[in-house]
Design a protein around this motif. Sequence first.
Motif, PDB file in Angstrom:
ATOM      1  N   ASN A   1      69.578  28.151 -41.618  1.00 35.72           N
ATOM      2  CA  ASN A   1      68.162  28.753 -42.623  1.00 35.72           C
ATOM      3  C   ASN A   1      67.922  30.275 -42.508  1.00 35.72           C
ATOM      4  O   ASN A   1      67.994  30.560 -41.194  1.00 35.72           O
ATOM      5  N   ILE A   2      68.377  31.394 -43.456  1.00 35.04           N
ATOM      6  CA  ILE A   2      68.581  32.539 -43.316  1.00 35.04           C
ATOM      7  C   ILE A   2      67.405  33.142 -43.626  1.00 35.04           C
ATOM      8  O   ILE A   2      66.372  32.761 -45.183  1.00 35.04           O
ATOM      9  N   PRO A   3      66.888  34.426 -43.377  1.00 39.15           N
ATOM     10  CA  PRO A   3      65.137  35.314 -44.314  1.00 39.15           C
ATOM     11  C   PRO A   3      66.395  35.369 -44.863  1.00 39.15           C
ATOM     12  O   PRO A   3      67.601  35.857 -45.183  1.00 39.15           O
ATOM     13  N   TYR A   4      65.280  35.356 -46.186  1.00 44.23           N
ATOM     14  CA  TYR A   4      65.237  34.870 -47.880  1.00 44.23           C
ATOM     15  C   TYR A   4      66.217  36.940 -48.153  1.00 44.23           C
ATOM     16  O   TYR A   4      67.056  36.934 -48.419  1.00 44.23           O
TER      17      TYR A   4
ATOM     18  N   ALA B   1      80.293  26.255 -44.848  1.00 47.62           N
ATOM     19  CA  ALA B   1      79.131  26.768 -44.869  1.00 47.62           C
ATOM     20  C   ALA B   1      78.056  25.942 -45.455  1.00 47.62           C
ATOM     21  O   ALA B   1      77.999  25.642 -46.364  1.00 47.62           O
ATOM     22  N   ILE B   2      76.763  26.120 -44.536  1.00 45.80           N
ATOM     23  CA  ILE B   2      75.834  25.308 -45.056  1.00 45.80           C
ATOM     24  C   ILE B   2      74.533  25.558 -44.714  1.00 45.80           C
ATOM     25  O   ILE B   2      74.213  26.380 -43.718  1.00 45.80           O
ATOM     26  N   ILE B   3      73.960  26.653 -45.783  1.00 41.13           N
ATOM     27  CA  ILE B   3      72.797  28.043 -45.717  1.00 41.13           C
ATOM     28  C   ILE B   3      71.783  27.481 -46.680  1.00 41.13           C
ATOM     29  O   ILE B   3      71.851  26.653 -47.853  1.00 41.13           O
ATOM     30  N   MET B   4      70.876  27.975 -46.330  1.00 41.37           N
ATOM     31  CA  MET B   4      69.663  27.408 -46.804  1.00 41.37           C
ATOM     32  C   MET B   4      69.016  28.923 -47.695  1.00 41.37           C
ATOM     33  O   MET B   4      68.873  30.041 -47.121  1.00 41.37           O
ATOM     34  N   TYR B   5      69.296  28.901 -49.183  1.00 45.11           N
ATOM     35  CA  TYR B   5      68.663  30.205 -49.666  1.00 45.11           C
ATOM     36  C   TYR B   5      67.176  29.666 -50.835  1.00 45.11           C
ATOM     37  O   TYR B   5      66.802  28.644 -50.809  1.00 45.11           O
ATOM     38  N   GLN B   6      66.861  30.955 -50.525  1.00 46.34           N
ATOM     39  CA  GLN B   6      65.353  30.351 -52.191  1.00 46.34           C
ATOM     40  C   GLN B   6      66.171  30.246 -53.271  1.00 46.34           C
ATOM     41  O   GLN B   6      67.680  30.826 -53.446  1.00 46.34           O
ATOM     42  N   TRP B   7      65.812  29.476 -53.753  1.00 41.49           N
ATOM     43  CA  TRP B   7      66.120  28.458 -55.086  1.00 41.49           C
ATOM     44  C   TRP B   7      66.937  29.128 -56.452  1.00 41.49           C
ATOM     45  O   TRP B   7      67.571  29.288 -56.472  1.00 41.49           O
ATOM     46  N   GLU B   8      66.517  30.999 -56.620  1.00 42.84           N
ATOM     47  CA  GLU B   8      66.801  31.356 -57.678  1.00 42.84           C
ATOM     48  C   GLU B   8      67.517  31.881 -56.803  1.00 42.84           C
ATOM     49  O   GLU B   8      68.708  32.394 -58.018  1.00 42.84           O
TER      50      GLU B   8
ATOM     51  N   ARG C   1      75.916  24.160 -50.374  1.00 48.46           N
ATOM     52  CA  ARG C   1      78.074  24.253 -49.152  1.00 48.46           C
ATOM     53  C   ARG C   1      78.567  25.307 -50.136  1.00 48.46           C
ATOM     54  O   ARG C   1      78.626  25.518 -51.120  1.00 48.46           O
ATOM     55  N   LEU C   2      78.911  26.143 -48.934  1.00 49.98           N
ATOM     56  CA  LEU C   2      80.227  26.746 -49.830  1.00 49.98           C
ATOM     57  C   LEU C   2      81.357  26.932 -48.873  1.00 49.98           C
ATOM     58  O   LEU C   2      81.739  26.490 -47.656  1.00 49.98           O
ATOM     59  N   ARG C   3      82.665  26.105 -49.721  1.00 44.79           N
ATOM     60  CA  ARG C   3      83.696  26.165 -49.516  1.00 44.79           C
ATOM     61  C   ARG C   3      85.517  27.006 -49.868  1.00 44.79           C
ATOM     62  O   ARG C   3      85.399  26.978 -50.516  1.00 44.79           O
ATOM     63  N   PRO C   4      85.636  27.611 -48.802  1.00 45.44           N
ATOM     64  CA  PRO C   4      86.341  28.834 -49.246  1.00 45.44           C
ATOM     65  C   PRO C   4      87.188  27.906 -50.590  1.00 45.44           C
ATOM     66  O   PRO C   4      87.775  26.539 -49.405  1.00 45.44           O
ATOM     67  N   ASN C   5      88.189  28.855 -50.875  1.00 45.68           N
ATOM     68  CA  ASN C   5      88.716  28.294 -52.336  1.00 45.68           C
ATOM     69  C   ASN C   5      89.307  29.392 -53.165  1.00 45.68           C
ATOM     70  O   ASN C   5      88.329  29.827 -53.949  1.00 45.68           O
TER      71      ASN C   5
END
Length: 184
Positions: free
Chosen positions: A26-29, A47-54, A104-108
Amino acid sequence: MPKNVEVICGDALRVPFPPFTKFVANIPYTISSPITFKLLDQQFETAIIMYQWEFAERLVAKCGDENYSRISVEVYRRCDAEILERVGKENFWPEPKVDSAIVRLRPNVKFHVDDEEIFRALTRAIFNHRRKVARNAIMCELERIVGDNARKRVIDWVKREKMLERSCLLYTSDAADDGESVDL
């Protein structure tokens, strides 16, 4: 704490990442872009990350979407990105001004480039200068980075990578939107 978990104290943008398979944050936006670019240079499974919606909308934007951006191109070519859940601002205390998203980010890797410097310069030039003719924006940026042989290096790279066929990266300028061709 489990043996397979390591807590690293420090500035995530400055501390080198050790090898890892999972990244949960949960990173600083305010550091969303730089931490995402740093993460894309790592080898990981998920990777599972909390981002600002926009910002999350820009990560998953497709060519032609109004949110399509430099980060969209980089994420698309290297990962599958998915918004798992929208988290309303009312779920936080104190309540922020914006909603959040769990992504969620998955390398591909969808395509490789031989010259990362040229690719990044191209994307930076196009998205930083949307109102300029694409050729002018690209050449100004590349001449600044790679010098006088920029034109030949770019033309060779575009032909080799078949950029015009593989993605709509070069079709983001207003000139291309008006039906004009992008001519390097």
